[in-house]
Scaffold this motif. Structure first.
Motif: not given
Lengths: 413, 413
Positions: A267-274, B188-193, B264-273
């Motif tokens: 999951t982490v790898f795919n998020v970072l890569k994508n 993945f994209a955010t709707n604002f800055d 999907h948003y939550i997954t990406v957000f959590n990984v980044l955070k």
């Protein structure tokens, strides 16, 4: 008989190699450790002294070295009077260190293929891109160069050779499986330098099947393996150095490499890569700063060396080999199980570094003692496997064999 | 009667506001657009001309402006002879633009609370930290300042006021639900800055319940809502501006804000955070470069403005309000549904910008026509809701009410 070892590289693997060389310094003679980072070298020397790992009154010294600089490496080999060089530095220095060995006549050992920092996941033939181009020169000058003498590549190549020598008339499949069932307790971390680690998985996956290279995407082909000690684990078809040399030495076998990954890693790898965060191409921030995203990811991830103290659990790496013997189909699994905590207690590194470093030190012992001092370039499966497997056992890595009847026994004693 | 509008900010919301002001320029007079980016201003002016949206021969001009510079903003307000300023610039400029309005007497409108760029998710009372400190001065000088006049905050505050005026004797719960059921077709994209967007979700979640502030973690409390048009959607308790003003104006009600997020948003957000990539604190790369991770994430993500042309689907934003009327418990849902594609076809922006921008333009109309020219500072729920709801309808945002019997009807016509 050769002696005096120069270890190039002072990361986790370098630490293991240095400790194991020190523990065999009665045979290996002086131990020299060299790296760009004086601090890391010094820490290893201190650790060896602290654990009283020197077995002779030979020298234990460290040196600051840019191993991309061939002349500086030649000078150091000569100054140290090193007859064996173990290169466990970054994947970018293989060619320069090998050049220095060719010039000085020192034996060369490495644990991974050369990489060009500007390229990612080069296409096969990998060894053919760099290392094997020097094979003729090694033979002409009588320089021993053992390629890929870590665990995988390395020990897994010896396991394939052992199977060929003693267990099969014909080998159909070599499936190398690498499972780290350990836990570092962090949200996410890579076991090696993230830059190298991620580069392994961002390109095309190569395997050797039906006599030809096959390509897949990363995480496209997954399979559950039921393994001794670590149990059922999911692994994914992955490109790896040893597929190439084994494909040349076992051209009629299917050669595949399977790396274990948990869902969380993927999951982490795919998020970072994508998102493009694993890219080595610079991006520009709104403020105009040019940054390579992968280097920022590396900066926020835990330093792999910092994981060792809290790492628990085990690794299981081995070869499923199938084929025929006396006209009957059979499959065996030859493998090792290592423990992260035991590795840390012994040499201050985690199990992944331990399994990669011990074989390189054993290869040095085999060169020092003559068994593997072949005066040419060789991959591990081209060398006699038993001295290696016995040496690994004596230095902390046991080999087990689960045979076609499901019987599991220690074979390395 | 006031006229001549200065729009500060030329992002997606600024574009919508400018178009809608142009379409009402027979009432609003001259339209001026100002932003740090001349290029963005120019593009909006061109878009308005292209779509022939000016409804009078009033002026349509753009100006480069650093809205953090109070004197420059004062000078521009005077030069433009603007009697109404709509601030839809970054959340960091509210206080400086308000200061310029106080000095010139121009009416002030914004759509979000002021933020200090050095702080993330400040603790309540949010309006109390900055805006409301100027309330006395506004009243003394007779300056109209309408705070939070977007959709949420803004229209949802008017919906709460409407419910209080006409549907309840006592309000127990105000649950504001914001669902974007649209699709931008990107990984993945955010709707604002992204910098502003992620900042909303990296801190503590505040809600007003049982007469006190309650705190939770982001994504801790999730709930499925069954909504008109967009169907069943999962939303999460989130901190949002309007909770604060509504908590003051409805102190006995529970006031909660729910933002819809897909898995999907939550997954990406959590990984980044969790990796630390949303941090605004600089890290140092191995090469010694100091970088703010969040700015690198912003650099690799799609520019929110680039999403509009391909955005499809709908948004649904509204208030679930429950309480008692004539001694009987009841619940109603007052809401709007907007369409991304329709918004793009009309004004070249996606639905999120559209729902935020139209209300600000309508607020300007209400000030121009006198309904909301209250000569003091006010949040939207302190103002008469019907002129606003009618004005929204005329300018593209309809209001529906689903009553306690499940009957759903358009109420804004």
């Amino acid at each position: 008989m050769r002696k005096n070892v120069l270890v190039v590289g002072a990361g986790g693997v370098g630490r293991v190699v240095a400790h194991k060389c020190a523990l065999n310094s009665d045979i290996l003679g002086d131990i020299h450790i060299a790296s760009r980072s004086a601090e890391k070298c010094r820490a290893i020397v201190e650790s060896i002294h602290e654990k009283k790992h020197m077995r002779s009154n030979a020298k234990l010294e460290w040196h600051q070295l840019d191993a991309m600089d061939v002349q500086a490496t030649v000078d150091l080999i000569r100054k140290a009077n090193a007859q064996i060089v173990i290169n466990v530095g970054s994947a970018f220095v293989n060619m320069s260190v090998l050049s220095a060995c060719l010039e000085t006549g020192a034996a060369y050992i490495d644990t991974a293929i050369h990489e060009d920092p500007r390229k990612i996941c080069e296409t096969p033939p990998w060894y053919g891109n760099y290392e094997w181009k020097r094979a003729e020169e090694c033979a002409k000058r009588g320089v021993t160069a053992i390629l890929g003498a870590g665990f995988d590549p390395g020990v897994v190549n010896a396991y394939a050779r052992l199977a060929k020598d003693e267990h099969f008339d014909q080998i159909k499949d070599i499936d190398i499986v690498d499972i780290n069932a350990g836990s570092h307790g962090k949200y996410f971390a890579t076991n090696f330098d993230p830059e190298i680690n991620f580069r392994e998985f961002t390109g095309v996956v190569y395997s050797w099947q039906n006599g030809a290279w096959q390509t897949n995407k990363m995480f496209e082909i997954g399979k559950e393996f039921d393994l001794p000690v670590v149990g059922k684990r999911k692994a994914y078809l992955t490109g790896h150095d040893e597929i190439h040399s084994l494909s040349r030495n076992f051209p009629n076998a299917n050669v595949r490499f399977w790396m274990g990954f948990g869902d969380h890693y993927i999951t982490v790898f795919n998020v970072l890569k994508n998102l493009g965060l694993l890219s080595e191409q610079p991006v520009k921030t709104a403020e105009g700063l040019e940054v390579v995203p992968l280097k920022v990811v590396k900066a926020v991830l835990p330093d792999p060396a910092s994981l060792a103290p809290d790492y628990t659990g085990k690794t299981c790496i081995g070869d499923f080999i199938s084929g025929t013997k006396d006209g009957v189909d059979k499959e065996i699994f030859v493998y090792n199980v290592a423990d992260h905590k035991e590795a840390f207690n012994e040499v201050g590194a985690q199990g992944i570094s331990y399994t990669a470093g011990v074989p390189a030190a054993v290869a040095a012992l085999l060169i020092a003692q003559g068994d593997w001092d072949v005066r040419k370039m060789a991959n591990v499966e081209e060398l006699s496997p038993w001295p290696f497997i016995k040496g690994l056992h004596q230095n902390g890595l046991k080999t087990f064999l689960k045979d076609e009847r499901g019987e599991d026994r220690l074979i390395s004693e």
